[in-house]
Design an enzyme around this catalytic site. Structure first.
Site, PDB file in Angstrom:
ATOM      1  N   ARG A   1       0.859  -1.182   0.000  1.00  0.00           N
ATOM      2  CA  ARG A   1       0.000   0.000   0.000  1.00  0.00           C
ATOM      3  C   ARG A   1       0.896   1.232   0.000  1.00  0.00           C
ATOM      4  O   ARG A   1       2.045   1.179   0.466  1.00  0.00           O
ATOM      5  CB  ARG A   1      -0.904   0.032   1.235  1.00  0.00           C
ATOM      6  CG  ARG A   1      -1.886  -1.136   1.350  1.00  0.00           C
ATOM      7  CD  ARG A   1      -2.700  -0.993   2.642  1.00  0.00           C
ATOM      8  NE  ARG A   1      -3.718  -2.025   2.766  1.00  0.00           N
ATOM      9  CZ  ARG A   1      -3.561  -3.152   3.455  1.00  0.00           C
ATOM     10  NH1 ARG A   1      -2.399  -3.398   4.077  1.00  0.00           N
ATOM     11  NH2 ARG A   1      -4.534  -4.044   3.531  1.00  0.00           N
TER      12      ARG A   1
ATOM     13  N   LYS B   1      -2.646  -1.794   7.745  1.00  0.00           N
ATOM     14  CA  LYS B   1      -3.847  -1.218   8.347  1.00  0.00           C
ATOM     15  C   LYS B   1      -4.018  -1.729   9.776  1.00  0.00           C
ATOM     16  O   LYS B   1      -3.699  -2.869  10.077  1.00  0.00           O
ATOM     17  CB  LYS B   1      -5.071  -1.584   7.504  1.00  0.00           C
ATOM     18  CG  LYS B   1      -5.186  -0.788   6.209  1.00  0.00           C
ATOM     19  CD  LYS B   1      -6.504  -1.066   5.512  1.00  0.00           C
ATOM     20  CE  LYS B   1      -6.672  -0.195   4.282  1.00  0.00           C
ATOM     21  NZ  LYS B   1      -7.951  -0.438   3.587  1.00  0.00           N
TER      22      LYS B   1
ATOM     23  N   HIS C   1      -1.742   2.698  -6.156  1.00  0.00           N
ATOM     24  CA  HIS C   1      -2.743   1.648  -5.976  1.00  0.00           C
ATOM     25  C   HIS C   1      -2.820   0.749  -7.205  1.00  0.00           C
ATOM     26  O   HIS C   1      -3.059  -0.451  -7.096  1.00  0.00           O
ATOM     27  CB  HIS C   1      -4.113   2.258  -5.684  1.00  0.00           C
ATOM     28  CG  HIS C   1      -5.155   1.254  -5.321  1.00  0.00           C
ATOM     29  ND1 HIS C   1      -5.017   0.398  -4.258  1.00  0.00           N
ATOM     30  CD2 HIS C   1      -6.347   0.943  -5.894  1.00  0.00           C
ATOM     31  CE1 HIS C   1      -6.081  -0.388  -4.185  1.00  0.00           C
ATOM     32  NE2 HIS C   1      -6.899  -0.076  -5.172  1.00  0.00           N
TER      33      HIS C   1
ATOM     34  N   ARG D   1      -0.100  -1.819  -6.931  1.00  0.00           N
ATOM     35  CA  ARG D   1      -0.471  -2.860  -5.953  1.00  0.00           C
ATOM     36  C   ARG D   1      -1.506  -3.802  -6.563  1.00  0.00           C
ATOM     37  O   ARG D   1      -1.429  -5.023  -6.404  1.00  0.00           O
ATOM     38  CB  ARG D   1      -1.016  -2.195  -4.693  1.00  0.00           C
ATOM     39  CG  ARG D   1      -1.613  -3.169  -3.653  1.00  0.00           C
ATOM     40  CD  ARG D   1      -1.917  -2.396  -2.378  1.00  0.00           C
ATOM     41  NE  ARG D   1      -2.903  -3.043  -1.536  1.00  0.00           N
ATOM     42  CZ  ARG D   1      -2.631  -3.958  -0.603  1.00  0.00           C
ATOM     43  NH1 ARG D   1      -1.382  -4.362  -0.432  1.00  0.00           N
ATOM     44  NH2 ARG D   1      -3.590  -4.474   0.133  1.00  0.00           N
TER      45      ARG D   1
ATOM     46  N   HIS E   1      -4.432  -8.665   3.710  1.00  0.00           N
ATOM     47  CA  HIS E   1      -5.884  -8.620   3.895  1.00  0.00           C
ATOM     48  C   HIS E   1      -6.288  -9.523   5.053  1.00  0.00           C
ATOM     49  O   HIS E   1      -5.885 -10.679   5.117  1.00  0.00           O
ATOM     50  CB  HIS E   1      -6.601  -9.098   2.626  1.00  0.00           C
ATOM     51  CG  HIS E   1      -6.568  -8.098   1.515  1.00  0.00           C
ATOM     52  ND1 HIS E   1      -6.756  -8.438   0.198  1.00  0.00           N
ATOM     53  CD2 HIS E   1      -6.356  -6.746   1.522  1.00  0.00           C
ATOM     54  CE1 HIS E   1      -6.658  -7.354  -0.559  1.00  0.00           C
ATOM     55  NE2 HIS E   1      -6.429  -6.327   0.226  1.00  0.00           N
TER      56      HIS E   1
ATOM     57  N   TYR F   1     -10.857  -7.857  -4.707  1.00  0.00           N
ATOM     58  CA  TYR F   1      -9.749  -7.040  -5.189  1.00  0.00           C
ATOM     59  C   TYR F   1      -9.107  -7.605  -6.445  1.00  0.00           C
ATOM     60  O   TYR F   1      -8.583  -6.881  -7.271  1.00  0.00           O
ATOM     61  CB  TYR F   1      -8.714  -6.974  -4.071  1.00  0.00           C
ATOM     62  CG  TYR F   1      -7.629  -5.962  -4.230  1.00  0.00           C
ATOM     63  CD1 TYR F   1      -7.914  -4.608  -4.140  1.00  0.00           C
ATOM     64  CD2 TYR F   1      -6.319  -6.354  -4.427  1.00  0.00           C
ATOM     65  CE1 TYR F   1      -6.916  -3.668  -4.254  1.00  0.00           C
ATOM     66  CE2 TYR F   1      -5.307  -5.416  -4.538  1.00  0.00           C
ATOM     67  CZ  TYR F   1      -5.614  -4.070  -4.436  1.00  0.00           C
ATOM     68  OH  TYR F   1      -4.619  -3.138  -4.549  1.00  0.00           O
TER      69      TYR F   1
END
Length: 313
Positions: free
Chosen positions: A154, A178, A247, A250, A273, A282
């Site tokens: 990311r 995250k 992005h 990625r 994830h 995704y």
């Protein structure tokens, strides 16, 4: 749809609601027509399912109406509009004392799918990364792009990397994803080569004591906006037809890894994830594809044993 299309138990309350919209709410004719179209369509669906009055409708029936719209290919936004008109109608029936609760209040429309960026194909990635300039900023930019595409990072993860997080000998990178969750990701090949080249010239830009791996020409940690701007500029400079963004790199990593490995779990871990459903969306997978992969691969997916696999292919 004509007034006679519905039995009176469904039509008469609607007529009272239309009059309410005209006389008390003062809505535009366009909005009134939209309410009428949506409600009478749902009324007909309920009539076909054996419901004779709006007071019989509970949350289960509302969910069936939403589900019917989905099966008919309605967009999420159209189903949301339909449910909104139904909530307004039930609020009117509550106002008239014909209902005590709104059965549509707890029913949500399906979420709109976020549009995913089109990934770059392998040739486009190679075209983008043909950066051979000796300028320290160009070396930095290629190192960033090689690392982002090579490890599926990311933007925030890449910007936050410190020099100490990079282990060139083991080909391992420690990133904070995250939720402040740490994970280790492998990198090798061009990503390793250009990380080494960048480290050799990094001192020409970095301020003394700066810990960030990637720095701006001011000598401090590079910003998100600067990375986005530089990658977009390289996309133009390298004559790519589509806009280049962090992005998108990625996303390209995820897509190319999945196409090569068919290993959804591995790609999930590499991307960081928490749920595999995120990876499934995704990387443009649908459930049918997953089910087919399961049927072909799982040893107990068929009662007839492994020979069934060949019959299915």
């Amino acid at each position: 749809m004509s007034d006679q299309a519905l039995p009176s138990g469904l039509q008469k309350p609607l007529e009272r609601f239309y009059e309410y919209l005209r006389s008390e709410k003062g809505l535009s004719l366009h909005t009134q027509r939209n309410y009428r179209q949506q409600l009478e369509t749902m009324g007909m669906h309920l009539h076909e399912m054996g419901v004779g009055a709006w007071t019989q409708v509970d949350a289960g029936w509302v969910r069936q109406l939403a589900g019917k719209g989905m099966r008919e290919g309605m967009k999420a936004s159209s189903i949301a509009t339909r449910l909104s008109s139904l909530r307004s109608f039930f609020d009117f029936l509550i106002l008239r004392g014909e209902l005590t609760a709104n059965p549509a209040k707890g029913v949500s429309a399906p979420r709109k799918q976020r549009p995913l960026p089109k990934n770059l194909d392998v040739d486009e990635v190679n075209q983008l990364l043909e950066v051979d300039e000796d300028d320290p900023l160009a070396v930095r930019d290629r190192a960033m792009m090689e690392m982002m595409y090579g490890a599926g990072l990311r933007l925030a993860e890449m910007v936050s990397i410190d020099v100490k997080h990079l282990n060139l000998s083991s080909g391992e990178l420690r990133v904070i994803g995250k939720g402040n969750k740490e994970r280790k990701v492998p990198f090798s090949g061009y990503a390793t080569e250009w990380a080494k080249k960048w480290l050799k010239v990094r001192g020409e830009l970095a301020n003394p004591g700066e810990v960030a791996l990637f720095v701006s020409k001011l000598g401090t940690r590079i910003s998100h906006r600067s990375v986005q701007k530089r990658m977009a500029e390289w996309g133009q400079k390298q004559s790519l037809a589509s806009h280049v963004s962090p992005h998108k790199l990625r996303h390209s990593f995820a897509t190319h890894m999945l196409e090569s490995s068919n290993n959804l779990r591995a790609v999930q871990e590499l991307l960081g994830h928490e749920n595999i459903s995120t990876t499934q969306i995704y990387t443009h997978l649908d459930f049918q594809h997953l089910a087919q992969a399961y049927d072909q691969a799982h040893p107990r997916a068929h009662k007839n044993g492994p020979s069934k696999k060949k019959e299915d292919e």
